[in-house]
Structures are given as structure tokens and as C-alpha cells.
Scaffold this motif. Sequence first.
Motif, PDB file in Angstrom:
ATOM      1  N   GLN A 298       0.858  -1.169   0.000  1.00 39.58           N
ATOM      2  CA  GLN A 298       0.000   0.000   0.000  1.00 39.58           C
ATOM      3  C   GLN A 298       0.902   1.229   0.000  1.00 39.58           C
TER       4      GLN A 298
ATOM      5  N   LEU B  10      -7.514  -9.062   6.047  1.00 33.83           N
ATOM      6  CA  LEU B  10      -8.019  -9.387   4.703  1.00 33.83           C
ATOM      7  C   LEU B  10      -9.411  -9.986   4.797  1.00 33.83           C
TER       8      LEU B  10
ATOM      9  N   ARG C 128      -4.460 -11.176  -3.715  1.00 37.15           N
ATOM     10  CA  ARG C 128      -3.651 -10.894  -2.524  1.00 37.15           C
ATOM     11  C   ARG C 128      -3.106 -12.191  -1.946  1.00 37.15           C
TER      12      ARG C 128
HETATM   13  P1  AMP Z   1      -6.524  -1.672  -0.497  1.00 38.44           P
HETATM   14  O1  AMP Z   1      -7.236  -0.421  -0.869  1.00 38.44           O
HETATM   15  O2  AMP Z   1      -6.160  -2.505  -1.683  1.00 38.44           O
HETATM   16  O3  AMP Z   1      -5.389  -1.412   0.435  1.00 38.44           O
HETATM   17  O4  AMP Z   1      -7.580  -2.565   0.315  1.00 38.44           O
HETATM   18  C1  AMP Z   1      -8.138  -2.099   1.524  1.00 38.44           C
HETATM   19  C2  AMP Z   1      -8.622  -3.271   2.353  1.00 38.44           C
HETATM   20  O5  AMP Z   1      -9.631  -4.005   1.631  1.00 38.44           O
HETATM   21  C3  AMP Z   1      -7.556  -4.313   2.693  1.00 38.44           C
HETATM   22  O6  AMP Z   1      -6.800  -3.952   3.828  1.00 38.44           O
HETATM   23  C4  AMP Z   1      -8.428  -5.535   2.941  1.00 38.44           C
HETATM   24  O7  AMP Z   1      -9.088  -5.462   4.192  1.00 38.44           O
HETATM   25  C5  AMP Z   1      -9.511  -5.391   1.864  1.00 38.44           C
HETATM   26  N1  AMP Z   1      -9.103  -6.030   0.585  1.00 38.44           N
HETATM   27  C6  AMP Z   1      -8.898  -5.408  -0.606  1.00 38.44           C
HETATM   28  N2  AMP Z   1      -8.564  -6.289  -1.571  1.00 38.44           N
HETATM   29  C7  AMP Z   1      -8.548  -7.503  -0.975  1.00 38.44           C
HETATM   30  C8  AMP Z   1      -8.252  -8.824  -1.425  1.00 38.44           C
HETATM   31  N3  AMP Z   1      -7.889  -9.061  -2.704  1.00 38.44           N
HETATM   32  N4  AMP Z   1      -8.331  -9.836  -0.532  1.00 38.44           N
HETATM   33  C9  AMP Z   1      -8.693  -9.621   0.744  1.00 38.44           C
HETATM   34  N5  AMP Z   1      -8.966  -8.406   1.253  1.00 38.44           N
HETATM   35  C10 AMP Z   1      -8.900  -7.337   0.409  1.00 38.44           C
END
Ligand code: AMP
Length: 219
Positions: free
Chosen positions: A13, A62, A92
Amino acid sequence: MTARLNIVVLGKQGAGKGTQSQRLAERYELAHISTGDILRAAVQAGTPLGREVKSVLDTGRLVTDDLVNQLVEERLKEPDAAKGCVLDGFPRTIGQAEALEQLLASDGVKLCLSIELPDELVLQRLSARRVCQECGTTYQDTDVAAISGTCEVCGGDVVQRSDDQPEAIKKRLENFERDTVPLLSFYESRGLLVSVNGDQSMDQVTAAIEAVLHARGLG
Ligand code: AMP
């Protein structure tokens, strides 16, 4: 029908994944699929899905593979994915990567870009990040829009994401090490992985990515 151009973008991130994915999608007319954006929009809208995942997102854990796999399956059916997609924040886990192979069938993933950034810079960048709750435009904490709390694009509220707080950042970096690092090997063993240095300006990263696509005969 020509084969679809499906690109996976990996990176911690704050490495610039979202911006680069957006740019790639616009340039090559691909769907930009960010599972994080889809989940946050659901939380914001208070849908049943949003209520289910809110506490998971707030603490930086997650959500389950089944849930995101299903979201991506639905999203891939939308018309803007006809020429392919840029996957941002998905897969992920290895389980998600395997599900993606099934979902994309014969077209498959054509390239996996890994945008690299050391942890210290991730912490610096994320702590300073502010985002518009309405349209998702990101700002730095020193920008006028962040100080006033009002988005320059849509007038929405500019806030700090709950998962950009130090404890949640730490949790997300741990998640990355545990779950996402194995994906690098997954794509490397398929000859699809290319690393790009994320510690340069956004335009320099974009140029580096375009050079990769060009060199691979994809762009
Ligand atoms: P991001 O904006 O990609 O950092 O996603 C924010 C949050 O959404 C993550 O910290 C997870 O809680 C959830 N999330 C997003 N994409 C996924 C994924 N592919 N698998 C599991 N959780 C996800």
C-alpha cells in the motif's frame, strides 16, 4: 476476437499501485478493478456487503478469498472489461491467484508488475495520505484540500483512511509479507513478473511501466 490484456499490479500500500493502475487502464482502455475501492464503496454505501466487511477493513485484515473472488468474477462481466483489465489489490493470496486463472480462462494474466518500495517509505507516504470519501482523489496532508477537508474535484469530505493509521499500516505490511510475497514467486515462475522501482516520481514510474509493456510487445 483479440486476446484480452489482463495485468496484475502488485505492491505494498502506498507504492503508487492505485495511480499507476488507473493510468494503465485509461491508456489501454482496460477495466480498472480495485477490490479495495469496491469494498470501501460498499462500506460507505452501507450495503449488506459493506456492513459485513467494515470491521475487517478498519483493522487492516483481509476479507475472505471467496468473497473477493466473487466480487471480481462479477466485475469482469461488465462491458469495460471487454479488452482486458488492470487488477489492483487482487490477487492478494495464492488462493485468489489460482481463482483468477480460472476466471480469466484462456486469456490469462499477461503481465504482473511489482511496484517496489521499502517499508520506511510506505509508512511515510501512508501517514501523510488523505483521501476524498466521495470520489477517491488522494491528497497529501499538507495540501490545501487536506487542510480544509474539502475535495477540489467534487467538494466531498477529505479524510484519513481508518486503515492509514499507524497500527493498521503495520498490520497491512505484515499481511503483505505473509500473503502477497508468495505471489511474486507464483508469477515469477510463470515468467510474468517484472519489478519496477516505486521510489521515483509518478510520471517516472508510469514511463517505466510503459517501457515494460512495449518491450514485451503488449503496448
Ligand atoms: P486496499 O485499498 O487494496 O489497500 O484494500 C483495503 C482493504 O480491503 C484491505 O486492507 C483488505 O481489508 C480489503 N481487501 C482489498 N482487496 C482484498 C483482497 N484481494 N483480498 C482480501 N482483502 C482485500
